[in-house]
Write a protein that holds these residues in place. Structure first.
Motif, PDB file in Angstrom:
ATOM      1  N   UNK A   1      25.126 -16.837  41.599  1.00 16.79           N
ATOM      2  CA  UNK A   1      25.045 -16.947  40.134  1.00 16.79           C
ATOM      3  C   UNK A   1      25.980 -18.066  39.717  1.00 16.79           C
ATOM      4  N   UNK A   2      25.414 -19.205  39.399  1.00 20.25           N
ATOM      5  CA  UNK A   2      26.249 -20.348  39.000  1.00 20.25           C
ATOM      6  C   UNK A   2      26.866 -20.100  37.628  1.00 20.25           C
ATOM      7  N   UNK A   3      28.086 -20.579  37.451  1.00 18.94           N
ATOM      8  CA  UNK A   3      28.716 -20.470  36.144  1.00 18.94           C
ATOM      9  C   UNK A   3      29.433 -19.156  35.914  1.00 18.94           C
TER      10      UNK A   3
ATOM     11  N   UNK B   1      21.314 -10.631  33.289  1.00 17.84           N
ATOM     12  CA  UNK B   1      22.613 -11.215  32.924  1.00 17.84           C
ATOM     13  C   UNK B   1      23.750 -10.456  33.607  1.00 17.84           C
TER      14      UNK B   1
ATOM     15  N   UNK C   1      14.806  -9.434  31.705  1.00 23.60           N
ATOM     16  CA  UNK C   1      15.573 -10.684  31.683  1.00 23.60           C
ATOM     17  C   UNK C   1      17.017 -10.428  31.260  1.00 23.60           C
ATOM     18  N   UNK C   2      17.158  -9.614  30.213  1.00 22.64           N
ATOM     19  CA  UNK C   2      18.491  -9.301  29.709  1.00 22.64           C
ATOM     20  C   UNK C   2      19.324  -8.631  30.804  1.00 22.64           C
TER      21      UNK C   2
ATOM     22  N   UNK D   1      10.103 -18.609  38.309  1.00 28.62           N
ATOM     23  CA  UNK D   1      10.116 -18.348  36.873  1.00 28.62           C
ATOM     24  C   UNK D   1      11.502 -17.900  36.400  1.00 28.62           C
ATOM     25  N   UNK D   2      12.160 -17.075  37.210  1.00 25.23           N
ATOM     26  CA  UNK D   2      13.472 -16.548  36.821  1.00 25.23           C
ATOM     27  C   UNK D   2      14.601 -17.516  37.146  1.00 25.23           C
ATOM     28  N   UNK D   3      14.283 -18.567  37.873  1.00 29.01           N
ATOM     29  CA  UNK D   3      15.287 -19.526  38.331  1.00 29.01           C
ATOM     30  C   UNK D   3      16.429 -18.851  39.077  1.00 29.01           C
ATOM     31  N   UNK D   4      16.056 -18.009  40.022  1.00 27.39           N
ATOM     32  CA  UNK D   4      17.035 -17.350  40.894  1.00 27.39           C
ATOM     33  C   UNK D   4      16.559 -17.503  42.334  1.00 27.39           C
TER      34      UNK D   4
END
Lengths: 425, 427
Positions: free
Chosen positions: B29-31, B372, B368-369, B8-11
């Motif tokens: 962490x891509x990007x 980041x 979620x925040x 769900x979190x795509x991690x």
């Protein structure tokens, strides 16, 4: 691909900055209002965003508004004030989850942006003005906010230093405004000011997140119908004059540690070519743990826990800060002055310079990993009217020479030494 | 290497325990330009009474020594490690909390080289009499800086009120008198006891290749001769359920008073999922009671008893826990009374399901925040792990908590004899 995928367009009365990225789990929205910092408007402006976030026509209280934000998976809403050069910047921020990471996938963007627009464009009104009960509450809170600057000795010293350096200029004002002006503000005159802001301020809206396939521009045009500005702003900050006499200001309070704050003028600001050299100079002087100030004041002499310098990009100032024992005042001031002299004489090696450039590069790249940091960086370009890509910035830092640094250092001039110390026994 | 996906979190998280017991976690962490790494020992300011490695008797060490050690680990015989990092384009730092000491760097280049520097400097102490003496001046100024900080004093004052004996009541940096007693020898004693790899965790988050990191750490650790270490014996005196002091007033050089109130967790000792459930339950309850959408917040704000500085938090570790709430205020006594009464009223009534649902959503959004932030991920993951919890269980646990769970946690935590007040008032 550019490091910051920044797409700028004009959207009626505001400038839209779209930054498409898949880095984050949330979408960040930042709206900046820019206007000159003046004694007549400073306090109203300090109050206005707090009034706006306290109630809208559809969500008439802070409680109603906050309830709505929570329903949007805890979207955050915040307001802020800043002084950037000669401008008083009002900021509204919102951040909300990207639904693709949630088990429920109703799109949040339209709703969230709609609520954001409600706050900025559609405040709660009574008889064509703000709701005076809201204004009164926020006036009381603003008074307390201004008073509490005194309670944080580092912030207080910074404020006092700025006042001393710019006694007859708007730049000497604090972004929270003037306490004595608060009583003169009411629901009517504040609303008039709000309308003026909507019609005349330079407005920039930044949206950072995974935005593809969404027609942001139409949505924004619809939600924020600011009137087109009659002419593009050409107003820029006047750099602090270098014609100053060095002065010393001492103040006493019942405290345990002395706060030493020294204000310098450089005559160089963000739009100048010498800005890169100024950044490298500041890094070598006091920006990092390998800098002259940290090494000499802290590591060598054990005088302080912190000893650092930072620069103000638009007015062209450098501020040195250190917390010391009262009795070490003269010694510390001397050491700090010696470090500036050393920089002016080119008393540094190539290694220090390279190390500093590497660290600045690092800092810039790290800043843009954070959505708010990215917006901050881009907004410098608006305030100074000099758009600089991150690539240019990195190259500019890289190209700085020893001579450039010496030249900048020679220009740096001490203005005021401010010392907050304990009361004499 | 174990791969742990969070769909769900795509991690995806990668984990490996090295032969000497060191736990290594990597979260790509891509990007991101930045890589952030923390190397943390489960050793903080509360660990002041223990049996030293190879010792037979327990010792008590001076207050502030864990923090002092953190400062001194950066200094080597011939150099300062801060400089090594900055030459390699990384900024490094460290912090000491009640239960952990973390060393960290962040960089956008030379990741592997900086990682090597991090692991090697923490695993090669060099303490000398001279450098220990020199540090006393610097830390002395750090202590004074906090002494003048009214927010810190109020926060620490409320914790101090709560505890009779537990060392969480002692300031993390110690006092000027207590650090005067620190010697090179006492630093080595603490180091050898608490910095064994089996008591530590390495977390790397950023644009990195997990395989490369694991391979590097494996060979790095294999080259160092660590002997297996028995579990560390730490001692804590029995702590009563009630608070030590009901109220403290600190006159300081301020214009606006501050009032913080706290509730001491009466029966800590939870670990793992039980702790996670309890911690999240109390935090949900605090949001329900005092969040900006609550009636309480609205009433206090409208009456001018609080301003935007109002905040609240609950935290619990293995041996202690507390909630703290409060604000700048014009009426510190009235605010304390009102907060207490609001908590009491809340605990008497059943929790409204629809409100709980809303706050649950809010919490999921803020989690979620937080993801980041590489700093949040590394630091919080480590803290959770040291309490046998899993950071990535936050959303599932939030989703399963019921009104009954929250009500039970509230009844247990918010008690009359666990309540205390600390105020800062203008001199």
């Amino acid at each position: 691909m550019a490091i910051i995928p920044h797409e700028k367009s004009s959207c009626g009365g505001l400038t839209l900055h779209k930054i498409q990225t898949e880095k984050y789990k949330t979408t960040t929205v930042v709206m900046q209002f820019k206007s000159r910092l003046t004694e007549d408007t400073v306090t109203k402006r300090a109050l206005l965003p707090y009034v706006l976030q306290s109630g809208t026509e559809n969500y008439p209280s802070s409680k109603a508004l906050r309830t709505e934000l929570e329903k949007l998976y805890g979207a955050t809403l915040g307001v802020d004030l800043a002084k950037k050069g000669d401008f008083h910047i009002m900021t509204f921020r919102m951040d909300f989850a990207n639904e693709k990471f949630l088990s429920e996938d109703k799109p949040l963007l339209e709703k969230a942006l709609g609520l954001f627009a409600e706050v900025v464009m559609n405040p709660k009104k009574v008889d064509g003005a703000f709701d005076s009960s809201i204004v009164d509450k926020e006036k009381r809170t603003l008074k307390q906010r201004i008073q509490s600057i005194y309670d944080d000795k580092m912030r207080y010293s910074n404020m006092r230093l700025t006042e001393e350096m710019f006694p007859n200029e708007a730049f000497g004002l604090h972004v929270y405004g003037v306490k004595d002006q608060i009583d003169g503000i009411d629901a009517n005159n504040l609303f008039e000011y709000y309308e003026k802001v909507c019609n005349e301020d330079e407005v920039d809206l930044y949206i950072v997140g995974d935005l593809d396939e969404i027609s942001i521009k139409d949505l924004v045009t619809d939600l924020f119908p600011f009137k087109e500005r009659t002419q593009a702003s050409t107003d820029i900050t006047e750099k602090a004059s270098l014609e100053v006499e060095e002065k010393e200001v001492k103040e006493e309070q019942e405290i345990k540690q002395g706060k030493l704050h020294m204000g310098f003028r450089s005559g160089i600001s963000y739009a100048d070519d010498a800005y890169y050299a100024l950044q490298v100079f500041n890094g070598m002087f006091g920006g990092f743990s390998h800098s002259k100030l940290f090494r000499n004041v802290r590591e060598k002499e054990s005088l302080a826990y912190y000893a650092a310098s930072r620069y103000e990009s638009h007015k062209g100032l450098i501020i040195v800060m250190s917390g010391i024992e009262f009795k070490n005042y003269n010694k510390t001031v001397d050491i700090i002055k010696e470090q500036l002299t050393a920089m002016q004489n080119g008393d540094f090696n190539d290694g220090e310079m390279k190390q500093t450039k590497t660290m600045i590069r690092n800092q810039l790249l790290e800043t843009v990993d954070d959505a708010k940091g990215m917006v901050e960086l881009l907004y410098h370009g608006v305030v100074s009217q000099k758009l600089r890509s991150l690539e240019d910035w990195l190259d500019g830092i890289d190209a700085v020479t020893e001579e450039d640094i010496k030249k900048v250092a020679a220009q740096v001039k001490l203005d005021t030494v401010y010392f907050l110390k304990g009361e004499e026994a | 290497m174990r791969t742990i996906p969070f769909n769900q979190l795509q991690e995806t998280l990668y984990h490996q325990t090295m032969d000497n017991g060191l736990d290594v976690y990597v979260l790509p962490k891509k990007g991101f330009n930045k890589t952030y790494a923390t190397f943390t020992t489960k050793y903080g300011s509360v660990d002041n009474h223990f049996v030293p490695l190879n010792g037979s008797e327990d010792v008590k060490v001076p207050d502030g020594i864990a923090h002092f050690l953190e400062h001194k680990l950066f200094e080597k015989e011939d150099r300062d490690v801060f400089q090594d990092f900055s030459k390699q384009g990384a900024s490094s730092n460290a912090f000491t909390s009640f239960t952990r000491t973390a060393y960290l760097f962040s960089t956008t280049q030379n990741v592997m080289q900086n990682l090597e520097t991090l692991v090697d400097f923490v695993q090669a102490p060099y303490f000398s009499d001279k450098s220990v003496e020199k540090e006393k001046g610097i830390i002395g100024q750090e202590i004074e800086m906090y002494n003048d900080n009214s927010d810190w004093r109020a926060y620490f004052g409320v914790i101090e009120n709560m505890f009779h004996k537990h060392p969480v009541k002692i300031d993390i940096a110690g006092t000027i008198d207590s650090i005067a007693k620190i010697t090179k020898e006492s630093l080595y004693t603490c180091y050898e006891t608490f910095y064994h790899p089996s008591n530590m965790l390495l977390f790397v988050v950023g644009n990195v290749d997990p395989e490369e990191i694991m391979t590097f750490v494996e060979s790095n650790q294999a080259s160092k001769s660590y002997k297996d270490q028995p579990p560390i014996e730490r001692f804590f005196d029995n702590e009563p359920e009630s608070v030590a002091e009901k109220k403290k007033v600190l006159p300081m050089s301020v214009q606006v008073a501050k009032c913080l109130v706290g509730f001491k967790e009466p029966n800590p000792g939870r670990q793992g999922r039980e702790l996670l459930k309890h911690e999240l339950s109390i935090n949900l309850a605090l949001d329900l009671m005092f969040g900006q959408s609550s009636e309480n917040y609205e009433a206090l704000y409208n009456e001018g008893l609080i301003d935007q500085s109002f905040s609240y938090d609950f935290t619990e570790e293995e041996k202690f826990g507390f909630s703290v709430m409060g604000s700048n205020t014009s009426s510190p006594d009235e605010l304390a009374d009102r907060l207490y009464k609001m908590v009491q009223d809340f605990s008497k009534n059943p929790i409204d399901e629809s409100q709980l649902e809303r706050i649950r959503k809010k919490k999921i959004g803020s989690f979620l925040r937080a993801l980041n932030s590489p700093e949040f991920i590394a630091n919080q993951f480590t803290r959770y792990r040291f309490n046998d919890m899993d950071l990535f269980e936050v959303v599932p646990v939030l989703e399963e908590l019921t009104a009954k769970d929250v009500e039970a946690a509230v009844k247990n935590h918010f008690r009359e004899d666990s309540f205390t007040v600390c105020q800062v008032v203008p001199k």
